[in-house]
Scaffold this motif. Structure first.
Motif, short mmCIF file in Angstrom:
data_model
loop_
_atom_site.label_atom_id
_atom_site.label_comp_id
_atom_site.label_asym_id
_atom_site.label_seq_id
_atom_site.Cartn_x
_atom_site.Cartn_y
_atom_site.Cartn_z
N ARG A 11 0.83 -1.21 0.00
CA ARG A 11 0.00 0.00 0.00
C ARG A 11 0.87 1.27 0.00
O ARG A 11 0.60 2.21 -0.74
CB ARG A 11 -0.91 0.03 1.23
CG ARG A 11 -2.06 -0.93 1.16
CD ARG A 11 -2.76 -1.00 2.51
NE ARG A 11 -3.84 -1.96 2.50
CZ ARG A 11 -5.11 -1.62 2.31
NH1 ARG A 11 -5.45 -0.36 2.18
NH2 ARG A 11 -6.04 -2.55 2.30
N ILE A 12 1.89 1.28 0.84
CA ILE A 12 2.77 2.45 0.91
C ILE A 12 3.50 2.64 -0.41
O ILE A 12 3.55 3.77 -0.94
CB ILE A 12 3.75 2.32 2.10
CG1 ILE A 12 2.98 2.40 3.42
CG2 ILE A 12 4.83 3.39 2.03
CD1 ILE A 12 3.80 2.05 4.65
N ALA A 13 4.03 1.57 -0.97
CA ALA A 13 4.77 1.66 -2.23
C ALA A 13 3.86 2.12 -3.37
O ALA A 13 4.23 3.03 -4.14
CB ALA A 13 5.41 0.32 -2.57
N ALA A 14 2.69 1.53 -3.48
CA ALA A 14 1.76 1.91 -4.56
C ALA A 14 1.32 3.36 -4.41
O ALA A 14 1.25 4.10 -5.40
CB ALA A 14 0.55 0.99 -4.55
N GLY A 15 1.05 3.78 -3.19
CA GLY A 15 0.65 5.16 -2.95
C GLY A 15 1.73 6.15 -3.34
O GLY A 15 1.47 7.15 -4.01
N LEU A 16 2.96 5.84 -2.95
CA LEU A 16 4.08 6.73 -3.29
C LEU A 16 4.31 6.80 -4.79
O LEU A 16 4.54 7.88 -5.35
CB LEU A 16 5.35 6.28 -2.57
CG LEU A 16 5.39 6.53 -1.07
CD1 LEU A 16 6.63 5.88 -0.46
CD2 LEU A 16 5.34 8.01 -0.76
N VAL A 17 4.24 5.66 -5.46
CA VAL A 17 4.44 5.63 -6.92
C VAL A 17 3.38 6.48 -7.61
O VAL A 17 3.70 7.29 -8.48
CB VAL A 17 4.43 4.18 -7.45
CG1 VAL A 17 4.30 4.14 -8.97
CG2 VAL A 17 5.67 3.43 -7.00
N LEU A 18 2.12 6.31 -7.24
CA LEU A 18 1.05 7.10 -7.86
C LEU A 18 1.24 8.59 -7.62
O LEU A 18 1.07 9.40 -8.54
CB LEU A 18 -0.32 6.64 -7.34
CG LEU A 18 -0.83 5.33 -7.89
CD1 LEU A 18 -2.07 4.89 -7.12
CD2 LEU A 18 -1.14 5.45 -9.37
N ILE A 19 1.59 8.96 -6.41
CA ILE A 19 1.77 10.38 -6.09
C ILE A 19 2.95 10.97 -6.87
O ILE A 19 2.85 12.06 -7.43
CB ILE A 19 1.95 10.58 -4.57
CG1 ILE A 19 0.64 10.23 -3.85
CG2 ILE A 19 2.38 12.01 -4.25
CD1 ILE A 19 0.78 10.09 -2.35
N VAL A 20 4.06 10.25 -6.93
CA VAL A 20 5.23 10.73 -7.68
C VAL A 20 4.91 10.87 -9.15
O VAL A 20 5.28 11.86 -9.80
CB VAL A 20 6.45 9.81 -7.45
CG1 VAL A 20 7.57 10.11 -8.42
CG2 VAL A 20 6.95 9.94 -6.01
N LEU A 21 4.19 9.89 -9.72
CA LEU A 21 3.82 9.98 -11.13
C LEU A 21 2.89 11.16 -11.40
O LEU A 21 3.01 11.83 -12.42
CB LEU A 21 3.16 8.68 -11.59
CG LEU A 21 4.09 7.46 -11.71
CD1 LEU A 21 3.29 6.20 -12.01
CD2 LEU A 21 5.15 7.70 -12.77
N SER A 24 5.00 14.39 -11.20
CA SER A 24 5.90 14.56 -12.34
C SER A 24 5.15 14.79 -13.65
O SER A 24 5.78 15.01 -14.69
CB SER A 24 6.82 13.34 -12.46
OG SER A 24 6.07 12.19 -12.83
N GLY A 25 3.84 14.69 -13.61
CA GLY A 25 3.04 14.94 -14.81
C GLY A 25 2.93 13.75 -15.74
O GLY A 25 2.40 13.88 -16.84
N GLN A 26 3.41 12.59 -15.34
CA GLN A 26 3.35 11.41 -16.19
C GLN A 26 1.95 10.81 -16.25
O GLN A 26 1.61 10.14 -17.22
CB GLN A 26 4.37 10.38 -15.74
CG GLN A 26 5.78 10.85 -15.94
CD GLN A 26 6.79 9.80 -15.56
OE1 GLN A 26 6.47 8.65 -15.38
NE2 GLN A 26 8.04 10.22 -15.44
N ILE A 27 1.18 11.03 -15.20
CA ILE A 27 -0.23 10.64 -15.20
C ILE A 27 -1.02 11.85 -14.73
O ILE A 27 -0.46 12.80 -14.18
CB ILE A 27 -0.51 9.40 -14.31
CG1 ILE A 27 -0.09 9.64 -12.87
CG2 ILE A 27 0.18 8.17 -14.87
CD1 ILE A 27 -0.44 8.50 -11.93
N GLY A 28 -2.29 11.82 -14.91
CA GLY A 28 -3.13 12.96 -14.54
C GLY A 28 -3.27 13.12 -13.03
O GLY A 28 -2.69 12.38 -12.23
N ALA A 29 -4.11 14.07 -12.70
CA ALA A 29 -4.36 14.38 -11.29
C ALA A 29 -4.97 13.21 -10.55
O ALA A 29 -4.89 13.13 -9.32
CB ALA A 29 -5.26 15.60 -11.18
#
Length: 64
Positions: A11-21, A24-29
């Motif tokens: 959960r922590i890893a997935a949350g951090l990855v989504l927030i970083v992406l 960085s503008g690689q995925i939307g809001a």
């Protein structure tokens, strides 16, 4: 506490990855939805698990 071990780490890893992406503008809001798994991992509590009666946290021994 109803979130434990590997569940918490994922959960922590997935949350951090989504927030970083998202930052960085690689995925939307929508990537800021990563706040939810991050928070449930950090607080070791998932309201959805509570509703369905699931617990991934191992039982504690009395006295701990």
């Amino acid at each position: 506490m109803n979130v434990g071990g590997i569940d918490r780490i994922l959960r922590i890893a997935a949350g951090l990855v989504l927030i970083v992406l998202a930052l960085s503008g690689q995925i939307g809001a929508w990537g800021f939805i990563g706040i939810l798994p991050l928070a449930t991992g950090l607080f070791r509590f998932c309201p959805a698990y509570k509703l369905i009666g699931f617990n991934s946290c191992p039982l504690r021994k009395s006295g701990e």
